[in-house]
Design an enzyme around this catalytic site. Sequence first.
Site, PDB file in Angstrom:
ATOM      1  N   SER A 174       0.824  -1.214   0.000  1.00  0.00           N
ATOM      2  CA  SER A 174       0.000   0.000   0.000  1.00  0.00           C
ATOM      3  C   SER A 174       0.855   1.260   0.000  1.00  0.00           C
ATOM      4  O   SER A 174       0.460   2.275  -0.570  1.00  0.00           O
ATOM      5  CB  SER A 174      -0.967  -0.016   1.181  1.00  0.00           C
ATOM      6  OG  SER A 174      -0.262  -0.130   2.396  1.00  0.00           O
ATOM      7  N   CYS A 203      -6.944  -6.556  -0.054  1.00  0.00           N
ATOM      8  CA  CYS A 203      -5.729  -6.411   0.752  1.00  0.00           C
ATOM      9  C   CYS A 203      -5.212  -4.978   0.720  1.00  0.00           C
ATOM     10  O   CYS A 203      -5.842  -4.100   1.310  1.00  0.00           O
ATOM     11  CB  CYS A 203      -4.670  -7.426   0.316  1.00  0.00           C
ATOM     12  SG  CYS A 203      -3.346  -7.626   1.519  1.00  0.00           S
ATOM     13  N   ARG A 251       0.216 -11.228   4.875  1.00  0.00           N
ATOM     14  CA  ARG A 251       0.530  -9.993   5.621  1.00  0.00           C
ATOM     15  C   ARG A 251      -0.710  -9.087   5.587  1.00  0.00           C
ATOM     16  O   ARG A 251      -0.630  -7.897   5.303  1.00  0.00           O
ATOM     17  CB  ARG A 251       1.748  -9.285   5.002  1.00  0.00           C
ATOM     18  CG  ARG A 251       3.075 -10.012   5.286  1.00  0.00           C
ATOM     19  CD  ARG A 251       4.254  -9.370   4.542  1.00  0.00           C
ATOM     20  NE  ARG A 251       4.267  -7.930   4.656  1.00  0.00           N
ATOM     21  CZ  ARG A 251       4.993  -7.241   5.539  1.00  0.00           C
ATOM     22  NH1 ARG A 251       5.797  -7.852   6.364  1.00  0.00           N
ATOM     23  NH2 ARG A 251       4.932  -5.937   5.580  1.00  0.00           N
ATOM     24  N   HIS A 285      -7.233 -12.546  -0.707  1.00  0.00           N
ATOM     25  CA  HIS A 285      -6.886 -12.450  -2.130  1.00  0.00           C
ATOM     26  C   HIS A 285      -7.651 -13.469  -2.974  1.00  0.00           C
ATOM     27  O   HIS A 285      -7.145 -14.567  -3.215  1.00  0.00           O
ATOM     28  CB  HIS A 285      -5.395 -12.725  -2.319  1.00  0.00           C
ATOM     29  CG  HIS A 285      -4.504 -11.700  -1.717  1.00  0.00           C
ATOM     30  ND1 HIS A 285      -4.263 -10.487  -2.309  1.00  0.00           N
ATOM     31  CD2 HIS A 285      -3.798 -11.698  -0.565  1.00  0.00           C
ATOM     32  CE1 HIS A 285      -3.440  -9.789  -1.548  1.00  0.00           C
ATOM     33  NE2 HIS A 285      -3.144 -10.487  -0.491  1.00  0.00           N
ATOM     34  N   GLU A 326      -7.957 -13.451  -5.997  1.00  0.00           N
ATOM     35  CA  GLU A 326      -7.274 -13.584  -7.287  1.00  0.00           C
ATOM     36  C   GLU A 326      -6.213 -14.686  -7.274  1.00  0.00           C
ATOM     37  O   GLU A 326      -5.644 -15.012  -8.315  1.00  0.00           O
ATOM     38  CB  GLU A 326      -6.660 -12.228  -7.701  1.00  0.00           C
ATOM     39  CG  GLU A 326      -5.381 -11.804  -6.971  1.00  0.00           C
ATOM     40  CD  GLU A 326      -5.615 -11.130  -5.619  1.00  0.00           C
ATOM     41  OE1 GLU A 326      -6.718 -11.280  -5.062  1.00  0.00           O
ATOM     42  OE2 GLU A 326      -4.681 -10.477  -5.115  1.00  0.00           O
TER      43      GLU A 326
END
Lengths: 193, 293
Positions: free
Chosen positions: A50, A80, A137, A173, A175
């Site tokens: 981020s 996330c 994380r 996630h 994906e």
Amino acid sequence: MKMRIGVLALQGSFAEHMESLHAAGAIPVPVKFPEQLDGIDALIIPGGESTTMRKLLNKYNAGIRIIDLAGKGFPVYGTCAGMIALAKHVGHSEQTILGLMDITVQRNAFGRQRESFEENLDIPYLGQEPFRAVFIRAPLIKETGNGVTILARLKDGRVVAAEQGNLLVSSFHPELTGDLRMHQYFLAKVKNT
Amino acid sequence: MEKSTDITKRGLAQMLKGGVIMDVVTAEHAKIAENAGAVAVMALERVPADIRAQGGVARMSDPALIKTIMDEVTIPVMAKVRIGHFVEAQILESIGVDYIDESEVLTPADNKHHINKNLYKIPFVCGAQDLGEALRRIAEGASMIRTKGEAGTGNVVEAVIHMRKIMDEVRKLNNMDKTELMAEAKNLGAPYNLVVEIAETGKLPVVNFAAGGIATPADAALMMQLGAEGVFVGSGIFKSENPQKMAQAIVEAAANYDNPDVLAKISEGLGKAMYGLELSVIEEKDRLSVRGW
């Protein structure tokens, strides 16, 4: 007609999101610059770092344009790091990035990489079959404001997915697993707006 | 809840894609790297250029130094162990770094065997010069691959050679008759099951970054146009004239690697890049990239 869904492609797992969108029957469109947000139906902000995303979003002014569009009902899904980008409040007085959704998130809420995990979640909104969720994380949703619907919790009750109007977020996630149901859920949401 | 699965280990590398991982030797460096937009830092005592200049045995860094860097930044922290030195890996696992680099930049501790990386909770990245080497490391448990390049030289040529070779060998497998795959596995020195997997998917099963000799935004973009999914920059940042500017520019170059107009803009006025070494002045015995088996 197939929907055109943008994926913020500055850094992170954008290629994986594009594959999932393609498999779910949408046309994925990579987005780096503000003008690339024209002509798409919605946006996914992927997993990644981020702090890196904040830097690059500010640099190319895509952030301001996303804030503007989302205010007018444009659907955005953040996974996330993407969830951190959408949150109005980020714990430990860290800077917010887009500050759109009425949630407070905590970064790296489970600790460092060795605490990353997979878990089967019961998400009634996605049907009976449990959803294999991957947390890397990962951040957590610590507080939700009025108008925020909680979509998924860990077995201990902690909140890991939510929506508010045109905004959708998950700590995990989708994906990375090939289970398309979160993407399909988002596409259904886009269709209804 | 299952921890340290293949998906979580390989997944962290997937989250780093399109990003820059920077070598740092102090907490202050780490903060500069994070502020510049690095996706992770590699904590070590000396950057490769200094290891090369000073000589001697290069070992794992002091855990206290690695811990100060872990405390300083919120991005993932990686650290290096010597090839085959599984106790250094146990120590890094104990302090909880996010990724371990079993690295040829340090002096190898075992001249035949790499670490059995499948035994660890923490994921590993390893260097490779070609596909066979990459697949041997993946079979041992590596969750991420990087080119070796020639670290500490500021010269990208070796990284280019390694990346081209890996991509070429993947393309070749992808087009090969199935009957030929066993002979090709033998030729590559790679496990047959991984060779078959690549023949079917046309790509490595883990993320592949470029490393070794990257010194400018153009170098980073070059490696990504050749197929790297992100870059490690070792000496290239903190041995340049203006580390902060160089770090930011390389981060932007990785995100815009296919956009020459943006690359032109960010390459302006960065000051001097690190001093580079022509490979021909480095004797074979001093090459780091040949370490690894």
